[in-house]
Enzyme design. Structure first.
Site, short mmCIF file in Angstrom:
data_model
loop_
_atom_site.label_atom_id
_atom_site.label_comp_id
_atom_site.label_asym_id
_atom_site.label_seq_id
_atom_site.Cartn_x
_atom_site.Cartn_y
_atom_site.Cartn_z
N CYS A 29 -0.07 3.76 2.64
CA CYS A 29 0.39 3.36 3.97
C CYS A 29 1.84 3.81 4.18
O CYS A 29 2.19 4.28 5.27
CB CYS A 29 0.29 1.85 4.14
SG CYS A 29 -1.38 1.18 4.04
N CYS A 54 0.84 -1.21 0.00
CA CYS A 54 0.00 0.00 0.00
C CYS A 54 0.87 1.25 0.00
O CYS A 54 1.51 1.58 1.00
CB CYS A 54 -0.91 -0.03 1.23
SG CYS A 54 -1.79 1.51 1.55
#
Length: 107
Positions: A34, A31
């Site tokens: 993230c 991600c």
């Protein structure tokens, strides 16, 4: 202080025994968002170290826990006190958003 990396076993043990707020990020290594919010989370962990435990759980390693907690998107932040879910925040845009998320619960 960096966020703690928790397993599903640590989740059960530490969440129920916590004597302060617990902010848990459900994230994934693939991600990109993230990774971008990571430095802000590290600053939050350092800034609030006396009042908030900051932890991360990798959804790739513990998908059943993520499902159990209703995590559908990453990053998802769950805030707990005494093992009780207080609030949820999905994909905050900045450290300021994390600060604003925590603020009402720090009083």
């Amino acid at each position: 202080m960096a966020a703690q990396q928790w397993t599903d076993v640590q989740w059960k043990e530490r969440l129920s025994q916590a004597d302060k707020l617990v902010l848990v990020e459900f994230w994934a290594p693939w991600c990109g968002y993230c990774r971008r919010i990571g430095p802000a989370l590290a600053k939050v962990a350092e800034q609030y170290a006396q009042t908030v435990t900051v932890a991360q759980i990798n959804i790739d390693d513990f998908p059943a826990l993520a499902d159990d907690q209703g995590v559908e998107l990453v990053p998802t932040f769950l805030l707990y006190r005494g093992g009780t879910l207080l609030d949820t925040l999905v994909a905050p845009g900045s450290k300021a958003a994390l600060d604003a998320f925590l603020a009402p619960h720090l009083k």
